[in-house]
Each structure stands twice: as C-alpha cells, then as structure tokens.
Write a protein that holds these residues in place. Structure first.
Motif, PDB file in Angstrom:
ATOM      1  N   PRO A 149      -2.432   2.296 -15.880  1.00 31.14           N
ATOM      2  CA  PRO A 149      -3.598   1.402 -15.944  1.00 31.14           C
ATOM      3  C   PRO A 149      -4.775   2.066 -16.653  1.00 31.14           C
ATOM      4  O   PRO A 149      -4.886   3.289 -16.711  1.00 31.14           O
ATOM      5  CB  PRO A 149      -3.917   1.120 -14.475  1.00 31.14           C
ATOM      6  N   GLU A 150      -5.639   1.233 -17.158  1.00 28.13           N
ATOM      7  CA  GLU A 150      -6.775   1.709 -17.949  1.00 28.13           C
ATOM      8  C   GLU A 150      -7.691   2.635 -17.157  1.00 28.13           C
ATOM      9  O   GLU A 150      -8.193   3.621 -17.680  1.00 28.13           O
ATOM     10  CB  GLU A 150      -7.557   0.508 -18.494  1.00 28.13           C
ATOM     11  N   TRP A 151      -7.916   2.332 -15.866  1.00 32.88           N
ATOM     12  CA  TRP A 151      -8.825   3.162 -15.067  1.00 32.88           C
ATOM     13  C   TRP A 151      -8.302   4.589 -14.949  1.00 32.88           C
ATOM     14  O   TRP A 151      -9.080   5.544 -14.968  1.00 32.88           O
ATOM     15  CB  TRP A 151      -9.076   2.553 -13.688  1.00 32.88           C
ATOM     16  N   GLU A 165       0.827  -1.198   0.000  1.00 30.69           N
ATOM     17  CA  GLU A 165       0.000   0.000   0.000  1.00 30.69           C
ATOM     18  C   GLU A 165       0.864   1.253   0.000  1.00 30.69           C
ATOM     19  O   GLU A 165       0.517   2.255  -0.591  1.00 30.69           O
ATOM     20  CB  GLU A 165      -0.934   0.005   1.207  1.00 30.69           C
ATOM     21  N   ARG A 221      -4.555   5.699  -6.400  1.00 29.20           N
ATOM     22  CA  ARG A 221      -5.584   4.737  -6.007  1.00 29.20           C
ATOM     23  C   ARG A 221      -6.913   5.176  -6.606  1.00 29.20           C
ATOM     24  O   ARG A 221      -7.310   6.332  -6.511  1.00 29.20           O
ATOM     25  CB  ARG A 221      -5.699   4.670  -4.486  1.00 29.20           C
ATOM     26  N   SER A 222      -7.620   4.214  -7.193  1.00 29.47           N
ATOM     27  CA  SER A 222      -8.926   4.504  -7.776  1.00 29.47           C
ATOM     28  C   SER A 222     -10.000   4.458  -6.695  1.00 29.47           C
ATOM     29  O   SER A 222      -9.746   4.028  -5.567  1.00 29.47           O
ATOM     30  CB  SER A 222      -9.261   3.482  -8.871  1.00 29.47           C
ATOM     31  N   ALA A 258       2.105   2.326  -3.488  1.00 26.54           N
ATOM     32  CA  ALA A 258       1.112   2.822  -4.438  1.00 26.54           C
ATOM     33  C   ALA A 258       1.116   4.345  -4.441  1.00 26.54           C
ATOM     34  O   ALA A 258       1.080   4.978  -3.391  1.00 26.54           O
ATOM     35  CB  ALA A 258      -0.279   2.299  -4.070  1.00 26.54           C
ATOM     36  N   THR A 265     -12.336   2.442  -6.583  1.00 27.98           N
ATOM     37  CA  THR A 265     -12.648   1.039  -6.290  1.00 27.98           C
ATOM     38  C   THR A 265     -11.504   0.326  -5.584  1.00 27.98           C
ATOM     39  O   THR A 265     -11.586  -0.864  -5.328  1.00 27.98           O
ATOM     40  CB  THR A 265     -12.997   0.284  -7.584  1.00 27.98           C
ATOM     41  N   GLY A 266     -10.404   1.053  -5.284  1.00 26.72           N
ATOM     42  CA  GLY A 266      -9.303   0.463  -4.545  1.00 26.72           C
ATOM     43  C   GLY A 266      -8.158  -0.047  -5.394  1.00 26.72           C
ATOM     44  O   GLY A 266      -7.172  -0.555  -4.865  1.00 26.72           O
ATOM     45  N   GLU A 267      -8.262   0.060  -6.710  1.00 29.58           N
ATOM     46  CA  GLU A 267      -7.155  -0.347  -7.568  1.00 29.58           C
ATOM     47  C   GLU A 267      -6.001   0.637  -7.380  1.00 29.58           C
ATOM     48  O   GLU A 267      -6.229   1.827  -7.196  1.00 29.58           O
ATOM     49  CB  GLU A 267      -7.592  -0.356  -9.026  1.00 29.58           C
ATOM     50  N   THR A 268      -4.773   0.130  -7.407  1.00 31.86           N
ATOM     51  CA  THR A 268      -3.626   1.005  -7.192  1.00 31.86           C
ATOM     52  C   THR A 268      -2.652   0.911  -8.351  1.00 31.86           C
ATOM     53  O   THR A 268      -2.655  -0.062  -9.122  1.00 31.86           O
ATOM     54  CB  THR A 268      -2.883   0.638  -5.895  1.00 31.86           C
ATOM     55  N   TRP A 269      -1.799   1.947  -8.443  1.00 36.93           N
ATOM     56  CA  TRP A 269      -0.731   1.973  -9.426  1.00 36.93           C
ATOM     57  C   TRP A 269       0.461   2.667  -8.798  1.00 36.93           C
ATOM     58  O   TRP A 269       0.323   3.742  -8.205  1.00 36.93           O
ATOM     59  CB  TRP A 269      -1.182   2.694 -10.689  1.00 36.93           C
TER      60      TRP A 269
END
Length: 111
Positions: A55-57, A35, A41-42, A38, A44-48
């Motif tokens: 990432p696509e989001w 965590e 963070r989106s 990262a 929805t909880g997706e991280t990069w």
C-alpha cells in the motif's frame, strides 16, 4: 455522512443480517479474524496482510527511511520498545514527577 443516511444504512445492514442469519457475534469474529491476518498496521489503522501490492502508506514510510518492522502487527518492534522501557527504574530518580523533570534545559538558567 449525515445522521439520516447513517441510520438508513444501519437499518439496511440489520435487515440483511437478519435475512441471512448473521449475528453481531459473527461480525465481531470476522473482524477479529481480519485483524489477525494483518501483518502491518499504519498509525491511522490501515492494515496490509503482506499479500499483493504494497500500500501507498507503507511505500511512503519506507521511502522516508522508516523500517517495515516498525509497522509489524506481531509486535516485534513494540515489544523491543516495551522491554527498553521496563529496564528503566524511575523509583530511584529524586526528580521524577517534579517540576525539575519537566523544565527544558535552555530555560533552566531563568529559574
């Protein structure tokens, strides 16, 4: 996923963790470390982490006009919003918490 399959996976993971000597504290520490790496963070909880391809989001959000700072984990955007909220002193508002504070202006004439 059905409960039986879930229980089977959990049992397998517990057995493998015991074989290798991994405890729940080790897993929690690894998750906390993930965590911390990262940077974005989106909702929805997706991280990069910021490494590799975006990432696509996040691509979709940026193409829709959203700033990448909005998704920053370091909290710069959320800190700005929190500071703005702290500046508002609702204690002196005579209508705060009353029905008048929640009535939409277009329906106010109906009262």
């Amino acid at each position: 996923m059905d409960q039986r399959k879930r229980d089977s996976i959990v049992a397998y993971l517990r057995r493998r963790m015991a074989e290798v000597g991994i405890g729940l504290d080790d897993v929690a520490a690894a998750m906390a470390q993930d965590e911390n790496t990262a940077r974005y963070r989106s909702a929805t909880g997706e991280t990069w982490s910021g490494d590799g391809e975006m990432p696509e989001w996040l691509k979709q959000a940026i193409s829709a006009g959203q700033s990448p700072k909005h998704f920053a984990v370091d909290g710069t955007a959320s800190q700005c919003h929190a500071a703005a909220r702290r500046k508002t002193d609702w204690r002196e508002d005579p209508f705060a918490g009353t029905r008048l504070a929640t009535v939409h202006p277009s329906s106010a004439h109906a009262l």
